[in-house]
Scaffold this motif. Structure first.
Motif, short mmCIF file in Angstrom:
data_model
loop_
_atom_site.label_atom_id
_atom_site.label_comp_id
_atom_site.label_asym_id
_atom_site.label_seq_id
_atom_site.Cartn_x
_atom_site.Cartn_y
_atom_site.Cartn_z
N ASP A 30 -10.15 71.04 -18.51
CA ASP A 30 -9.21 70.42 -17.27
C ASP A 30 -9.77 69.70 -16.49
OD1 ASP A 30 -7.07 71.45 -18.76
OD2 ASP A 30 -7.27 73.75 -17.61
N LEU A 31 -9.12 68.66 -15.86
CA LEU A 31 -9.95 68.06 -14.67
C LEU A 31 -10.01 68.99 -13.40
CD1 LEU A 31 -8.22 64.37 -14.91
CD2 LEU A 31 -10.70 64.91 -14.77
N VAL A 32 -10.91 68.82 -12.78
CA VAL A 32 -11.22 69.47 -11.65
C VAL A 32 -10.60 68.68 -10.46
CG1 VAL A 32 -13.03 70.59 -10.21
CG2 VAL A 32 -13.30 70.58 -12.30
N SER A 33 -9.72 69.74 -9.88
CA SER A 33 -8.88 68.69 -8.82
C SER A 33 -8.84 69.97 -7.37
CB SER A 33 -7.34 68.98 -9.17
OG SER A 33 -6.74 70.17 -9.35
N ASP A 34 -8.38 69.37 -6.47
CA ASP A 34 -8.38 70.06 -4.92
C ASP A 34 -7.46 69.37 -4.25
OD1 ASP A 34 -10.15 71.89 -3.18
OD2 ASP A 34 -9.44 70.08 -2.00
N ALA A 35 -6.29 70.34 -3.31
CA ALA A 35 -5.31 69.62 -2.71
C ALA A 35 -5.92 68.82 -1.72
CB ALA A 35 -4.61 70.66 -2.15
N LEU A 84 -6.50 60.18 -6.22
CA LEU A 84 -5.21 60.84 -5.94
C LEU A 84 -4.36 60.82 -7.08
CD1 LEU A 84 -3.60 62.56 -3.84
CD2 LEU A 84 -2.90 60.35 -2.96
N ASN A 85 -3.79 61.98 -7.57
CA ASN A 85 -2.90 61.95 -8.62
C ASN A 85 -1.73 63.13 -8.55
OD1 ASN A 85 -1.91 61.26 -11.50
ND2 ASN A 85 -2.78 63.52 -12.21
N ASN A 86 -0.65 62.90 -8.59
CA ASN A 86 0.29 63.71 -8.39
C ASN A 86 0.26 64.50 -7.20
OD1 ASN A 86 1.88 62.51 -10.55
ND2 ASN A 86 0.85 63.87 -12.00
N GLY A 87 -0.18 64.46 -6.25
CA GLY A 87 -0.32 65.14 -4.86
C GLY A 87 -1.58 66.09 -4.90
N ALA A 88 -2.53 65.67 -5.85
CA ALA A 88 -3.78 66.41 -5.97
C ALA A 88 -4.92 65.30 -6.04
CB ALA A 88 -3.96 67.36 -6.74
N TYR A 89 -6.06 65.59 -5.53
CA TYR A 89 -7.39 64.86 -5.61
C TYR A 89 -7.95 65.33 -7.23
CZ TYR A 89 -6.35 62.84 -1.12
OH TYR A 89 -5.80 62.12 -0.12
N VAL A 90 -8.43 64.27 -8.00
CA VAL A 90 -8.96 64.79 -9.12
C VAL A 90 -10.54 64.29 -9.19
CG1 VAL A 90 -6.91 65.45 -10.42
CG2 VAL A 90 -7.80 63.02 -10.32
N LEU A 91 -11.38 64.73 -9.81
CA LEU A 91 -12.80 64.15 -10.20
C LEU A 91 -12.60 63.12 -11.18
CD1 LEU A 91 -15.21 67.18 -9.85
CD2 LEU A 91 -14.47 65.62 -7.99
N VAL A 92 -12.02 62.01 -10.80
CA VAL A 92 -12.03 60.82 -11.64
C VAL A 92 -12.48 59.66 -10.79
CG1 VAL A 92 -10.60 59.32 -12.61
CG2 VAL A 92 -10.26 61.67 -13.05
N ASP A 93 -13.57 58.90 -10.99
CA ASP A 93 -14.09 57.88 -10.38
C ASP A 93 -13.70 56.62 -10.86
OD1 ASP A 93 -15.50 55.77 -9.06
OD2 ASP A 93 -17.56 56.69 -9.24
N GLN A 94 -12.64 55.80 -10.70
CA GLN A 94 -12.62 54.56 -11.47
C GLN A 94 -13.26 53.29 -10.97
OE1 GLN A 94 -8.04 54.67 -12.14
NE2 GLN A 94 -8.13 55.99 -10.27
N GLY A 117 -16.21 52.13 -16.94
CA GLY A 117 -14.98 52.69 -17.64
C GLY A 117 -14.58 54.03 -16.92
N GLY A 118 -15.30 54.48 -15.87
CA GLY A 118 -14.87 55.48 -15.34
C GLY A 118 -15.76 56.91 -15.30
N VAL A 119 -15.74 57.73 -14.40
CA VAL A 119 -16.36 59.02 -14.48
C VAL A 119 -15.25 59.99 -14.34
CG1 VAL A 119 -17.94 60.47 -13.34
CG2 VAL A 119 -18.47 58.06 -13.55
N GLU A 120 -15.48 60.95 -15.31
CA GLU A 120 -14.48 61.93 -15.29
C GLU A 120 -14.93 63.48 -15.49
OE1 GLU A 120 -11.61 61.32 -18.64
OE2 GLU A 120 -11.21 59.21 -17.85
N THR A 121 -14.63 64.30 -14.60
CA THR A 121 -15.22 65.83 -14.65
C THR A 121 -14.31 66.57 -14.83
OG1 THR A 121 -17.03 64.81 -13.10
CG2 THR A 121 -16.98 67.21 -13.50
N TYR A 122 -14.50 67.51 -15.88
CA TYR A 122 -13.58 68.77 -16.29
C TYR A 122 -14.33 69.99 -16.10
CZ TYR A 122 -11.32 64.63 -18.49
OH TYR A 122 -10.52 63.33 -18.70
N SER A 123 -13.53 70.99 -16.40
CA SER A 123 -13.93 72.47 -16.59
C SER A 123 -13.60 72.99 -17.79
CB SER A 123 -13.41 73.17 -15.30
OG SER A 123 -13.92 74.66 -15.58
#
Length: 548
Positions: free
Chosen positions: A300-305, A270-280, A284-290
């Motif tokens: 850009d990180l993929v996000s969903d409200a 959860l980041n700034n009111g949205a859920y992002v595809l970041v697994d901590q 060192g983490g998993v990050e998924t972008y488009s």
């Protein structure tokens, strides 16, 4: 690039000399004959040696190789000094100690880099392995005795920056041309990756060649535009001519069921009111972008409200994120490996690369997936063994370092196919069957059980000598793939995984040939299970594909 699509042979001794023409009595009429006699005598029939035809130096020796106890780097160098005629080098002058590691079996591994006046010989890694008792059980790696005499001075005529420019000129590009551009309307979000679109690296080395070695720069150029690339370029450090150039960008068209209609669960942030595809929670983490159908990485990180990624346009990202978590878990749970570098490197993925892009690849820094055109491929991020195949290229880079050409390159591709199948776990031995040609049921890119079905050889008698595809790395991988299939069928899935991982991470080296792979797998089997049924099964598998 490594598409989902000849090197020198070696001579093997296993209580006798096994050449391409069969088995003949071992000859001791060479330099180091007394050392060989002692090793074979102590090994009592369990001795094998692979010798490079390129420079007539052993690349893999295993058995009971020492009488004295080895417990330190100094002990190793004293041991090698006594064997200097066999390995044709002075350990005090020619080898620089890199690291000492002890594994779960209690075996200790002393890794050295061959150097000339402090400058590393490119990819010349030499390792001495000891058991719990401190006895030397194997010595592995390629060294180049002639390199020391061939290079008179290690003072370069070119600077690192000049060598990098020579490399760019060779591939007819400039750095500026590779920086890429965002698609129209693409916005920046939080958690932006620090992976660069273009990376330049350069180091001074001695580059070994069969007849002549040279002081050179090993230049790496990694970029995504105008095509995926991980160029490995050897530039002469004095006159600037290009000695060797290989595009080692790993790309894949693999297998998997896709994401349409299948509910997957995964970790988000959860980041700034949205859920992002970041697994901590993983390394060192998993990050998924488009990339939003552009070419700039990572995008850009993929996000969903509401943390429910159900839109059709999110499916590729969901699958990429889920699959890379599964690959991380496979290596962590089975081998306690923390990401591809075993140091917790962040795992980054970018989906929606380009328009109708029929490929996926590891560019040396992250995963990149196209959406496919719907005819040749469906979205490639849906395939678990695409991700497994590509992340295994990264594991290989940080362990064996197999060069991406000829036999080492075919082994590199084969290891990725093998572990892609291990990770997927459905025991079908196929590569790419779930995402390739969606309108053709049962179609696949490769078959490990029957490589000939898709145009690959399954025996050394049919080895393809070619200047294409970095020496046929995607063609000749069928030979070690068939050996892997035969091994797995004989010893079982669980034991085969352990054997292959130990061979890859402990015994293979950058220039390993097929014969070295056979020896490495036999040594790994001996370490884990002794020299009984499993050992004989591995030997038989490679015998059946004509590799001695």
């Amino acid at each position: 690039m490594k598409k989902w699509v000849s090197g020198s042979f070696a001579t093997v001794i296993a209580a006798a000399t096994i050449g391409m023409g069969g088995i003949t009595p071992a000859s001791a009429a060479t330099a180091g004959d007394n050392a060989l006699k002692d090793m074979k005598s102590m090994s009592k029939g369990h001795f094998q040696m692979v010798t490079s035809k390129e420079n007539n130096v052993p690349t893999f020796v295993s058995g009971k190789l020492s009488k004295e106890k080895i417990t330190s780097v100094a002990d190793v160098k004293n041991y090698l000094k006594k064997k200097s005629d066999l390995f044709k080098m002075d350990p005090g002058k020619d080898l620089t100690f890199k690291k000492k590691t002890t594994d779960k079996l209690g075996m200790t591994h002393y890794e050295f880099q061959q150097t000339v006046k402090g400058v590393p010989v490119d990819d010349a890694i030499f390792t001495v392995h000891t058991n719990k008792a401190g006895e030397v059980t194997s010595v592995t790696g390629q060294v180049y005795p002639k390199a020391t005499q061939a290079v008179d001075s290690v003072k370069a005529g070119l600077s690192k920056d000049e060598a990098v420019q020579k490399a760019w000129q060779h591939i007819d590009l400039t750095k500026k041309q590779t920086l890429g551009a965002k698609a129209d309307g693409q916005k920046s979000l939080a958690f932006k990756s620090n992976v660069e679109n273009t990376a330049e690296k350069s180091k001074l080395v001695v580059y070994p060649e069969k007849d002549k070695s040279a002081l050179a720069y090993h230049v790496e150029l990694q970029f995504i535009k105008p095509y995926p690339a991980n160029w490995q370029i050897i530039v002469d450090a004095n006159d600037g001519h290009i000695i060797q150039a290989t595009n080692a960008a790993s790309d894949a068209t693999g297998s998997g069921t896709g994401v349409l209609g299948k509910k997957l669960t995964f970790n988000t942030t959860l980041n700034n009111g949205a859920y992002v595809l970041v697994d901590q929670s993983r390394g060192g983490g998993v990050e998924t972008y488009s990339a939003n159908n552009g070419s700039s990485l990572p995008g850009d990180l993929v996000s969903d409200a509401d943390n429910s990624f159900t839109d059709k346009g999110q499916a590729a990202a969901v699958s990429a994120h889920y699959n890379i978590e599964k690959v991380y878990d496979y290596y962590k749970n089975n081998f306690n490996r923390n990401s591809y570098d075993n140091k917790g490197a962040t795992l980054k993925s970018t989906v929606h690369y380009g328009n109708d892009y029929n490929n996926a690849f590891w560019n040396g820094q992250q995963m990149v997936y196209g959406d496919g055109d719907g005819r040749t491929f469906i979205p490639l991020s849906g395939s678990l063994d695409v991700t497994g195949h590509e992340l295994t290229h990264a594991v290989t880079e940080y362990t064996a370092g197999l060069q991406y050409r000829s036999q080492p390159g075919a082994l590199n591709e084969s290891m990725s196919d093998v572990f892609g199948n291990f990770i997927e776990g459905n025991h079908d031995y196929l590569v790419g069957e779930d995402v390739y040609t969606p309108n053709t049921p049962g179609d696949a890119l490769r078959s490990m059980s029957d490589p000939t079905k898709y145009g690959q050889p399954d025996n050394m008698s049919d080895y393809v000598h070619t200047g294409q595809d970095n020496g046929g790395v995607h063609t000749n991988s069928g030979i070690p793939n068939k050996a892997a299939y035969l091994t797995i069928e004989s010893v079982g899935w669980d034991k085969a995984q352990k054997i292959y991982y130990r061979a890859l991470t402990t015994y293979l080296s950058p220039r390993s040939q097929f014969s070295d792979a056979r020896a490495a797998l036999l040594q790994a089997t001996s370490d884990l299970y002794g020299q009984g049924a499993e050992y004989n099964a591995v030997a038989s598998a490679w015998d059946q594909v004509g590799v001695k």
